[in-house]
Scaffold this motif. Sequence first.
Motif, PDB file in Angstrom:
ATOM      1  N   ARG A 166      56.341  16.303   9.432  1.00 20.40           N
ATOM      2  CA  ARG A 166      55.139  16.659  10.174  1.00 20.40           C
ATOM      3  C   ARG A 166      53.914  16.057   9.499  1.00 20.40           C
ATOM      4  N   ALA A 186      42.498  11.876  19.603  1.00 16.00           N
ATOM      5  CA  ALA A 186      43.778  12.532  19.859  1.00 16.00           C
ATOM      6  C   ALA A 186      44.014  13.624  18.820  1.00 16.00           C
ATOM      7  N   ALA A 215      41.986  16.571  19.724  1.00 13.00           N
ATOM      8  CA  ALA A 215      42.549  17.247  20.890  1.00 13.00           C
ATOM      9  C   ALA A 215      43.760  18.086  20.494  1.00 13.00           C
ATOM     10  N   MET A 216      44.434  17.693  19.399  1.00 16.01           N
ATOM     11  CA  MET A 216      45.592  18.451  18.930  1.00 16.01           C
ATOM     12  C   MET A 216      45.178  19.614  18.035  1.00 16.01           C
ATOM     13  N   GLY A 217      43.888  19.722  17.771  1.00 14.41           N
ATOM     14  CA  GLY A 217      43.420  20.800  16.915  1.00 14.41           C
ATOM     15  C   GLY A 217      43.515  20.472  15.438  1.00 14.41           C
ATOM     16  N   LEU A 247      53.572  12.367  10.281  1.00 15.53           N
ATOM     17  CA  LEU A 247      53.108  12.097  11.648  1.00 15.53           C
ATOM     18  C   LEU A 247      51.640  12.469  11.792  1.00 15.53           C
ATOM     19  N   ILE A 248      51.226  13.561  11.132  1.00 13.96           N
ATOM     20  CA  ILE A 248      49.814  13.961  11.234  1.00 13.96           C
ATOM     21  C   ILE A 248      48.920  12.878  10.632  1.00 13.96           C
ATOM     22  N   ASP A 250      45.242   6.792  13.662  1.00  7.96           N
ATOM     23  CA  ASP A 250      45.289   5.994  14.870  1.00  7.96           C
ATOM     24  C   ASP A 250      44.257   6.412  15.892  1.00  7.96           C
ATOM     25  N   SER A 251      43.965   7.681  15.961  1.00 10.78           N
ATOM     26  CA  SER A 251      43.056   8.141  16.998  1.00 10.78           C
ATOM     27  C   SER A 251      42.440   9.474  16.600  1.00 10.78           C
ATOM     28  N   ARG A 270      49.533   9.728  10.474  1.00 15.10           N
ATOM     29  CA  ARG A 270      49.498   8.588  11.395  1.00 15.10           C
ATOM     30  C   ARG A 270      48.630   8.882  12.617  1.00 15.10           C
ATOM     31  N   VAL A 271      48.712  10.110  13.131  1.00 18.85           N
ATOM     32  CA  VAL A 271      47.889  10.468  14.293  1.00 18.85           C
ATOM     33  C   VAL A 271      46.409  10.322  13.943  1.00 18.85           C
TER      34      VAL A 271
END
Lengths: 510, 308
Positions: free
Chosen positions: B168, B182, B185-187, B171-172, B178-179, B174-175
């Motif tokens: 997790r 985004a 928006a995912m909190g 991925l966090i 990258d954006s 990388r998120v």
Amino acid sequence: MSRYDPTEAGAISVEALHMTMRFGDFTALDNVSMTIRAGTFHALLGENGAGKSTLVKCIMGFYHATEGELLVDGRQAVMTDPKMAQTLRLGMVYQHFTLVPSLTAAENLVISRADTPAVIDWRSERRRLDAFMAGMPFSVPLDQPVSRLAAGEKQKLEILKQLYLGNRFLILDEPTSVLTPGEADEVLSHVRALTTASEITVLMITHKFREVSAFADEVSILRRGKYVGGGKVGEMSVEEMSRAMMGEAPVVSDRGRATTVKKPLLELRGVTAKDRTGLHNIEIDDVTLNSGEILGIAGVSGNGQMELMEILTGQRRLTGGEIRVNGASYSATRREARAHQIRYLPEEPLRNACAPRMSVAENLAFRMFDASADGGTIFWKNAGAIARNADDLIAGFNVKTTSPAARIAALSGGNVQRAVLGRELTGAVKALIVSNPCFGLDFAAVSSIRDRLIEARNNGTAILLISEDLDEILELSDRVLVMSEGRVTFETPIETADIAEIGQHMAGHG
Amino acid sequence: MDQVEIGLWGVPLAILGGAIRVSTPFIFVSLGECLTERSGRINLGLEGTLVFGAMSGYAVAYESGNPFVGVLAAALAGACFGLLHGWICKFKGVNDIAVGIAMMLFGMGLAFFFGKPYIQPQAPDLPAFNLGWWSDIPQLRAALQVNVLFIAGGLLAVAMAWMFRSTRVGLIVRVVGDSTDAARAMGLSPDRVRLLATGAGGALAGIGGAYLSLYYPGSWTEGVSSGQGLMAIALVIFARWNPINCFWAALLFGGAGALGPALQSVGVSEGYYLFFAAPYVLTLGLLILTSSPDRAMQGAPLELSLTK
């Protein structure tokens, strides 16, 4: 107050009661009440600035409404923040994708969950994703990075993500703006099937009457922050809807087309270049732009139109072929553009054709500040000529600005567009190359821009119109070309243009 | 041990051994920078962090008598530098590149200031494994003297690649890289994620520094680093932000760094200083070769100010 059980399946209803939202003195939303019944496909119509996005942002908890309340599934809900919307199973698909481009579809889905495990066991996650996908009406490739998906697939993935998260009320913000007509119909009919099955409730923001008539059950119309009409779609005609939306029936401009002399002006022969990613080629075999015509280039966003614009403006290196203007080789330098009188209106002109912090007058002078009367260049700036040029263009193109000395970035989108178009159309213009000139503008602004383009065409200017809005292409063009995957795949004169055929070529099934 | 005459074979052997020795700090700094950049921020201050890590690691190892305590101290000091960088960059209008340059000079200055008393004394060295025990050739045995941190770095590269793919946290990061939209928006809180990623990256750069003073060259001097912290940033770009590639790229750079001494050992002294410049030439050459005027960089985190 009983607590809402988030594990319950099935569509839920949302009611907004007397919602008012003020930003300082400005009332963006004025006492709006509407009911979106469970299991319906509800369309929200309105022009830019009508308060549609303010309303949905209040529903999603991004804004706190000044007054009014919200009922979710019949119970009062206080939307303190966007997380609250998630626990109440409200989800929104934004106009600009919120997927993470370099992550795969599977990674995007898994990380968007609130309970992503610390260590992800991809094998079992994949099993569960496949099972989830099997129950869905449409699927997308899960192992590709999202950046490689087509726009339609991204839109589907956004909707799938909301369903994967278990949301039962979806807000779709202009979901079809980046899709071909075929893709749009496909996505919307799947969404409609989900509402008919009472799996979800959908509120779709749109300005396309066709989609409202074809897919929605009910419609609500906003104008200047007020609820001005709505009801069952079957009981309202398109005229009624458009009158409610615009206040009056839209003025249909006749835009008379004069007969013009058509002579070849700009030719692309065997032009090749790399696209943005460097992985694909743009190949334009043979395109000729004639004087006195509008040549429309249709295509779904990302099929090479942006690169074609860059080729024509000299921003992208050619790997082969050549561009000729009046028989002479052309590489879009400032000197050549001036000699051949070729002008450009790129998309998002504030970003691509303006210096945002410079004044309106200075921005309007970009074509003439260094030109002397005899066609040469001058060294000292001529403040008088710049001021006169600005006054002429501001008056002539109806640019609303507080003063010529105001920063151009302070102008609204329509005014920037008119200002830049005015600048590009001053003097003798042989060719104008335009990209998405009406993107994001309201009806009045769109109409005035289109009038100007037709007027220029009638005066003998050659216009190359690159647009993702097929309606715009069909309305303005004399000839239509379709671009797909970096190539021109189809050509038709406007008289025999068929929207279904063009749509198929846009989708790459020629 | 007597030198066995092995002729020109000495050159590749010396390069191999040198690559392992010289590449270790590159591995750590580049993995640290890779982590930071994947979160969407660039930390140019790692050169300063590296030098300060070298000083603090050496000083603590000398005072405590244990080189591993020194490495730990260097990691802590590096984390502090990273967190400071991340905290400053949180403010609106602050440019991460400018902050990085300031942090680089700050770290070096601070290291020179505190490091003066430790230039003379001898601190304990980090241990190494003799992977060449099976051979009779002393040159080969020398080349296969592999230090602990090199092995740790290799494992870390694999672990980080796994982290980006299957955890997790990965991925966090990388998120966020990258954006930002985004992520919001995912909190998620992008600033927090970047703060922690910069802190962790700083810690790794600190370990790289400790290697310099505690293993190779193995003493604290003001010239202990020859720009490894800056070159590692170019290396991350060359490695396309992939931890495994970072490891191989670090080995390549290490090999280039060992070219000069290796040629010298077989008596080639012509152009000696030129060969010493090999890593820098390699940096320039690779960046030019892997660039393109026509397309955006592949694999670059989209929020990175460097590629925006």
